[in-house]
Design an enzyme around this catalytic site. Sequence first.
Site, PDB file in Angstrom:
ATOM      1  N   MET A  13       0.823  -1.210   0.000  1.00  0.00           N
ATOM      2  CA  MET A  13       0.000   0.000   0.000  1.00  0.00           C
ATOM      3  C   MET A  13       0.860   1.265   0.000  1.00  0.00           C
ATOM      4  SD  MET A  13      -3.217  -0.693  -0.181  1.00  0.00           S
ATOM      5  CE  MET A  13      -4.079   0.744   0.431  1.00  0.00           C
ATOM      6  N   ALA A  76      -2.149  -1.650  11.503  1.00  0.00           N
ATOM      7  CA  ALA A  76      -2.826  -0.962  12.596  1.00  0.00           C
ATOM      8  C   ALA A  76      -2.370  -1.560  13.925  1.00  0.00           C
ATOM      9  CB  ALA A  76      -4.337  -1.123  12.441  1.00  0.00           C
ATOM     10  N   SER A 128      -9.295   3.470   0.710  1.00  0.00           N
ATOM     11  CA  SER A 128      -9.893   2.241   0.180  1.00  0.00           C
ATOM     12  C   SER A 128      -9.579   2.079  -1.291  1.00  0.00           C
ATOM     13  CB  SER A 128     -11.409   2.243   0.358  1.00  0.00           C
ATOM     14  OG  SER A 128     -11.936   1.072  -0.251  1.00  0.00           O
ATOM     15  N   GLY A 130      -7.591  -0.977  -2.183  1.00  0.00           N
ATOM     16  CA  GLY A 130      -6.549  -1.994  -2.274  1.00  0.00           C
ATOM     17  C   GLY A 130      -5.317  -1.452  -2.977  1.00  0.00           C
ATOM     18  N   LYS A 182     -14.302   4.871   7.219  1.00  0.00           N
ATOM     19  CA  LYS A 182     -13.636   3.792   6.479  1.00  0.00           C
ATOM     20  C   LYS A 182     -14.053   2.433   7.044  1.00  0.00           C
ATOM     21  CE  LYS A 182     -11.060   1.228   3.982  1.00  0.00           C
ATOM     22  NZ  LYS A 182      -9.863   0.544   4.339  1.00  0.00           N
ATOM     23  N   HIS A 185     -17.446   1.720   5.818  1.00  0.00           N
ATOM     24  CA  HIS A 185     -17.295   1.359   4.403  1.00  0.00           C
ATOM     25  C   HIS A 185     -16.973  -0.132   4.285  1.00  0.00           C
ATOM     26  CE1 HIS A 185     -14.548   0.288   1.142  1.00  0.00           C
ATOM     27  NE2 HIS A 185     -15.174   1.157   0.381  1.00  0.00           N
ATOM     28  N   ASN A 186     -16.014  -0.583   5.076  1.00  0.00           N
ATOM     29  CA  ASN A 186     -15.628  -2.000   5.010  1.00  0.00           C
ATOM     30  C   ASN A 186     -16.761  -2.906   5.482  1.00  0.00           C
ATOM     31  OD1 ASN A 186     -13.174  -0.839   4.359  1.00  0.00           O
ATOM     32  ND2 ASN A 186     -11.983  -2.314   5.521  1.00  0.00           N
ATOM     33  N   GLU A 189     -19.088  -3.194   2.765  1.00  0.00           N
ATOM     34  CA  GLU A 189     -18.448  -4.080   1.771  1.00  0.00           C
ATOM     35  C   GLU A 189     -18.725  -5.549   2.132  1.00  0.00           C
ATOM     36  OE1 GLU A 189     -14.237  -3.014   1.095  1.00  0.00           O
ATOM     37  OE2 GLU A 189     -13.782  -5.126   1.464  1.00  0.00           O
TER      38      GLU A 189
HETATM   39  P1  NDP Z   1       1.339  -4.380   5.934  1.00  0.00           P
HETATM   40  O1  NDP Z   1       0.139  -4.124   6.722  1.00  0.00           O
HETATM   41  O2  NDP Z   1       1.697  -5.771   5.596  1.00  0.00           O
HETATM   42  O3  NDP Z   1       2.585  -3.671   6.657  1.00  0.00           O
HETATM   43  C1  NDP Z   1       3.911  -3.862   6.249  1.00  0.00           C
HETATM   44  C2  NDP Z   1       4.700  -2.565   6.375  1.00  0.00           C
HETATM   45  O4  NDP Z   1       4.680  -2.094   7.713  1.00  0.00           O
HETATM   46  C3  NDP Z   1       6.145  -2.769   6.019  1.00  0.00           C
HETATM   47  O5  NDP Z   1       6.617  -1.586   5.442  1.00  0.00           O
HETATM   48  C4  NDP Z   1       6.768  -3.027   7.377  1.00  0.00           C
HETATM   49  O6  NDP Z   1       8.145  -2.735   7.423  1.00  0.00           O
HETATM   50  C5  NDP Z   1       6.020  -2.047   8.221  1.00  0.00           C
HETATM   51  N1  NDP Z   1       6.014  -2.419   9.635  1.00  0.00           N
HETATM   52  C6  NDP Z   1       5.396  -3.472  10.189  1.00  0.00           C
HETATM   53  N2  NDP Z   1       5.571  -3.490  11.535  1.00  0.00           N
HETATM   54  C7  NDP Z   1       6.332  -2.403  11.821  1.00  0.00           C
HETATM   55  C8  NDP Z   1       6.864  -1.870  13.025  1.00  0.00           C
HETATM   56  N3  NDP Z   1       6.614  -2.445  14.211  1.00  0.00           N
HETATM   57  N4  NDP Z   1       7.617  -0.765  12.946  1.00  0.00           N
HETATM   58  C9  NDP Z   1       7.845  -0.176  11.754  1.00  0.00           C
HETATM   59  N5  NDP Z   1       7.383  -0.623  10.576  1.00  0.00           N
HETATM   60  C10 NDP Z   1       6.621  -1.728  10.614  1.00  0.00           C
HETATM   61  O7  NDP Z   1       1.302  -3.531   4.569  1.00  0.00           O
HETATM   62  P2  NDP Z   1       0.111  -3.166   3.573  1.00  0.00           P
HETATM   63  O8  NDP Z   1       0.769  -2.308   2.570  1.00  0.00           O
HETATM   64  O9  NDP Z   1      -0.665  -4.348   3.126  1.00  0.00           O
HETATM   65  O10 NDP Z   1      -0.898  -2.296   4.454  1.00  0.00           O
HETATM   66  C11 NDP Z   1      -0.499  -1.126   5.129  1.00  0.00           C
HETATM   67  C12 NDP Z   1      -1.687  -0.549   5.882  1.00  0.00           C
HETATM   68  O11 NDP Z   1      -2.693  -0.212   4.960  1.00  0.00           O
HETATM   69  C13 NDP Z   1      -2.333  -1.481   6.911  1.00  0.00           C
HETATM   70  O12 NDP Z   1      -2.741  -0.756   8.033  1.00  0.00           O
HETATM   71  C14 NDP Z   1      -3.538  -2.004   6.170  1.00  0.00           C
HETATM   72  O13 NDP Z   1      -4.564  -2.409   7.037  1.00  0.00           O
HETATM   73  C15 NDP Z   1      -3.923  -0.784   5.355  1.00  0.00           C
HETATM   74  N6  NDP Z   1      -4.695  -1.035   4.162  1.00  0.00           N
HETATM   75  C16 NDP Z   1      -4.436  -2.098   3.363  1.00  0.00           C
HETATM   76  C17 NDP Z   1      -5.186  -2.343   2.229  1.00  0.00           C
HETATM   77  C18 NDP Z   1      -4.863  -3.493   1.371  1.00  0.00           C
HETATM   78  O14 NDP Z   1      -5.599  -3.722   0.403  1.00  0.00           O
HETATM   79  N7  NDP Z   1      -3.791  -4.229   1.628  1.00  0.00           N
HETATM   80  C19 NDP Z   1      -6.278  -1.453   1.847  1.00  0.00           C
HETATM   81  C20 NDP Z   1      -6.417  -0.309   2.688  1.00  0.00           C
HETATM   82  C21 NDP Z   1      -5.659  -0.139   3.813  1.00  0.00           C
HETATM   83  P3  NDP Z   1       9.244  -3.854   7.047  1.00  0.00           P
HETATM   84  O15 NDP Z   1       9.402  -3.761   5.557  1.00  0.00           O
HETATM   85  O16 NDP Z   1      10.456  -3.429   7.778  1.00  0.00           O
HETATM   86  O17 NDP Z   1       8.727  -5.172   7.489  1.00  0.00           O
END
Ligand code: NDP
Length: 477
Positions: A13, A76, A128, A130, A182, A185-186, A189
Amino acid sequence: QTAEIGVSGLATMGRNLARNLARHGHTVALHNRTAKRTRDLAENFADEGTFVPAESAEEFVRSLERPRRIILMVPAGKATDAVIDEFTPLLEQGDVIIDAGNAHFADTRRREKALSDMGLNFVGMGVSGGEEGALNGPSIMPGGPAEAYESLGPLLEDISAKVDGQPCCTHIGADGAGHFVKMVHNGIEYADMQLIAEAYDLLRQGLGMDPAAIAETFTGWNQGRLDSYLIEITSEVLAHADAETGKPFVDVVADEAEQKGTGRWTVQAALDLGVPVTGIAEATFARSLSGNRTLRDAARSLPGVSGARLEGAAAEGFADDIEQALYASKIVAYAQGFNEIQAGAEEYGWTIDLGRVASIWRGGCIIRAKFLEEITAAYEREPKLTTLLTDSSFVEAIGGAQDSWRRVVASAAQLGIPTPGFSSALAYYDGIRAERLPAALVQGQRDFFGAHTYRRTDRDGTFHTAWATDDRAESEA
Ligand code: NDP
């Protein structure tokens, strides 16, 4: 080089959001816990715009113009708190942290309070759409202080989806309002997906259609009032054959739906607010039921109707009935979701323009649909509408769909096909329009066993009946 905005958390994301910003000509500072992701992004997509990669939080913060704007895209909960704690000592008065992850709105309220006490701005922002949406234009639901939106808004509107030239982004309201919206919204969904899945099940089991034929039915429906992203992808999923076996893809997938939790949050919040979001609740429970193998295995041999289908004249027009039932149930699910937003706004003191919320969901997000225009129009006609169901356009739509809807729910019960979404939507509809509800009896029971008292239809006051005595006298409590 100083960057206009920074993104920290560069998984799917965050990476796509950073690329979207860069593609729109914004200079983007990059940061990630593991620096390799930062380097990879800056190297692999250098042709898309200007990135300023940073190896450390300090370097990242230094690379940003002031007031600094930092978008967080991490999981989160604890991770979000950890990243906020890392940045706050490095920031100065007026800087803005934007949490674009799927945070719970209560956490957002807590964080906003803590950061504003430090003189920082905190914006909890729902995103939202993805990974595809993040890259090409998501629907964006920012909360937080209105002042923060003044400087942030143009940038966010720039990268959001556009429908009829309008950005799918608006300031939702203070503190947690963006994440709350949001979340709902989910939840909607979940409900929408469940209703579509029930329509599929009825076509498949009730009429014996195969997935390819059902895909075509959905494609047809997508030309009309059900026109939406979810119906469109449903057709594609149903038309897809498994590469390995050649079987319909839906037949090789385990029938256990998973969830990440935002549907559950929507229901939990609704329970706290006392808003009946039965469509979202049934959809969430339907996922839990599907995933409960132990329960399903234990119950597999229970007596009941199975394998029955409608034949001949009974089958005639049933697919159209299902389309009507789907549309009516969908209206109910959305009406319930908007009521939850209304109740949340009242409880937490947010001013939320519900028509505007519907309009920013028209593009970019998962529930994007033509039908949302009707919701915007309804709230434009009457901003304080108690329920969308009483708006003239929906009264007409449900009026027309009603006979079909009842036939579908009755047939499903007779065929033994579970339709928790369709059935509960109809029960809700009949419940809210009922002249008298059996709640009167419930009040009687409560007064009987717990002296909980009741109100009367013919007089003001609170009453109690002396159930334990022979004459059972009523007295004012
Ligand atoms: P993830 O939720 O899988 O998060 C991974 C990222 O977070 C990596 O950059 C990771 O760093 C970093 N990270 C994880 N833990 C820590 C920590 N303790 N300290 C610092 N950095 C950390 O990634 P997504 O891209 O899938 O989602 C990001 C956010 O967006 C989430 O909150 C998700 O719920 C939200 N979201 C996701 C959607 C989707 O379709 N996937 C849609 C809308 C919102 P590292 O590389 O070092 O591991």
